[in-house]
Enzyme design. Structure first.
Site, PDB file in Angstrom:
ATOM      1  N   HIS A   1     -15.362   0.954   2.317  1.00 44.38           N
ATOM      2  CA  HIS A   1     -15.431  -0.202   1.421  1.00 44.38           C
ATOM      3  C   HIS A   1     -16.749  -0.097   0.642  1.00 44.38           C
ATOM      4  O   HIS A   1     -17.499   0.887   0.804  1.00 44.38           O
ATOM      5  CB  HIS A   1     -15.318  -1.512   2.212  1.00 44.38           C
ATOM      6  CG  HIS A   1     -16.236  -1.592   3.395  1.00 44.38           C
ATOM      7  ND1 HIS A   1     -17.599  -1.655   3.278  1.00 44.38           N
ATOM      8  CD2 HIS A   1     -15.974  -1.589   4.734  1.00 44.38           C
ATOM      9  CE1 HIS A   1     -18.146  -1.715   4.472  1.00 44.38           C
ATOM     10  NE2 HIS A   1     -17.191  -1.655   5.393  1.00 44.38           N
TER      11      HIS A   1
ATOM     12  N   HIS B   1     -19.952   1.022   2.395  1.00 44.40           N
ATOM     13  CA  HIS B   1     -20.147   2.463   2.589  1.00 44.40           C
ATOM     14  C   HIS B   1     -20.627   3.117   1.285  1.00 44.40           C
ATOM     15  O   HIS B   1     -21.482   3.998   1.298  1.00 44.40           O
ATOM     16  CB  HIS B   1     -18.838   3.135   3.018  1.00 44.40           C
ATOM     17  CG  HIS B   1     -18.328   2.694   4.355  1.00 44.40           C
ATOM     18  ND1 HIS B   1     -17.222   1.889   4.501  1.00 44.40           N
ATOM     19  CD2 HIS B   1     -18.774   2.960   5.604  1.00 44.40           C
ATOM     20  CE1 HIS B   1     -17.006   1.680   5.783  1.00 44.40           C
ATOM     21  NE2 HIS B   1     -17.931   2.307   6.475  1.00 44.40           N
TER      22      HIS B   1
ATOM     23  N   GLY C   1     -25.928   1.569   7.688  1.00 44.72           N
ATOM     24  CA  GLY C   1     -25.912   0.175   7.233  1.00 44.72           C
ATOM     25  C   GLY C   1     -26.678  -0.735   8.177  1.00 44.72           C
ATOM     26  O   GLY C   1     -26.600  -0.585   9.397  1.00 44.72           O
TER      27      GLY C   1
ATOM     28  N   SER D   1     -14.866  -2.689   7.940  1.00 45.56           N
ATOM     29  CA  SER D   1     -13.539  -2.064   7.934  1.00 45.56           C
ATOM     30  C   SER D   1     -12.557  -2.905   8.736  1.00 45.56           C
ATOM     31  O   SER D   1     -11.346  -2.770   8.592  1.00 45.56           O
ATOM     32  CB  SER D   1     -13.616  -0.662   8.544  1.00 45.56           C
ATOM     33  OG  SER D   1     -14.562   0.106   7.844  1.00 45.56           O
TER      34      SER D   1
END
Ligand code: PAF
Length: 285
Positions: A34, A37, A147, A186
């Site tokens: 998404h 990323h 992240g 996700s």
């Protein structure tokens, strides 16, 4: 963008690039990509000349009753999203390529892996550090980007890189949120419409706590209470809601150095995490 599936192919492709002195940036992922990323890829691009993304749903970081089987897998969709993102190479191995029969080695970080997700998901971080160290050995990146949504994971990987004297710079990239504030994940696709609405309470709670912090509140009980109220209001009981030091993730009673509030909650069969940094100098004096 090259798409490679074997360790040998990755090494054959990357070592000459590394011999030329080009910096390699690395973004390890489990796919189902998404915008969060893609922001990691952009960050890697800023710090390197060649960007490698791995797509590998790592079985060893899932517990026996977790969602390994239903974890979303969509390599063609992921490759499409990566086109034009700044990635030069995708490494998408089979499980047997990363974990050949008979292999016996694990990598485990102790202290910072304990508590929070480590308490709720025993063995999870051992699986993460084992696969990330394997990937680091295959890719040999100069910089790797993770992240900040997985804040504890980032702290664990920083610790591993430091303790093992790895020649890789670990960079964290800010959480990317949906327009209403939900942290991108996700796993969001699994939420029913009702749970999607309730899930918003996590970021709302963290934001409420941060507002208290910017108005001068520093005591953990007050900040935690501000976050807990919107979460309780939608009938959610978090797996954890804690204030920790931002570096070593030790529990804090008062924000006296940079701190982070971390939350995890289950909505149906879907487990979500989120966090909020409390940076001195950027909030309370
Ligand atoms: O954050 C993830 O997607 C995974 O934990 C990682 C770092 C790719 C290791 O499998």
């Amino acid at each position: 963008m090259d798409v490679l599936h074997t360790v040998l192919d990755v090494k054959r492709r990357l070592r000459p690039v590394q011999m030329q002195g080009l910096r390699v940036g690395f973004v390890p992922t489990m796919g189902a990509l998404h915008d969060g990323h893609l922001s990691l890829v952009s960050e890697a691009r800023k710090h390197s000349e060649v960007v490698v993304v791995s797509i590998f749903v790592n079985p060893t970081q899932f517990g026996p009753n977790e969602d390994l089987a239903r974890y979303p897998r969509d390599l063609p969709g992921d490759l499409e999203k990566l086109g034009g993102s700044g990635a030069d190479m995708v490494f998408a191995p089979e499980v047997s390529e990363i974990y050949p029969a008979g292999e016996q080695t694990v990598v485990e970080v102790t202290g910072v892996s304990r508590g929070l997700c480590g308490a709720v998901r025993p063995g999870h971080f051992r699986g993460v550090t084992t696969v990330v160290s394997k990937l680091f050995h295959i890719v040999r990146p100069d910089v790797a980007v993770f992240g900040q949504k997985d804040f504890q994971q980032l702290a664990v990987i920083r610790r591993m890189a430091k303790d093992l004297h790895l020649d890789v710079e670990i960079r964290g990239a800010p959480i990317v949120r949906e327009p209403d504030g939900l942290a991108m994940s996700s796993r969001n696709r699994f939420l029913s419409p009702e749970d999607r609405a309730r899930a918003l309470a996590l970021s709302t709670g963290l934001r409420a706590a941060h507002q208290r912090f910017t108005s001068g509140a520093l005591a953990a009980p007050e900040l935690l209470a501000a976050a807990a109220a919107p979460i309780a209001a939608v009938g959610l009981t978090p797996e954890y809601l804690e204030l920790r030091s931002a570096e070593e993730l030790t529990p804090v009673e008062r924000v006296e150095a940079n701190a982070v509030m971390l939350v995890a909650a289950r909505l149906g069969n879907t487990r979500l995490i989120d966090n909020q940094l409390f940076e001195l100098g950027r909030g309370a004096a």
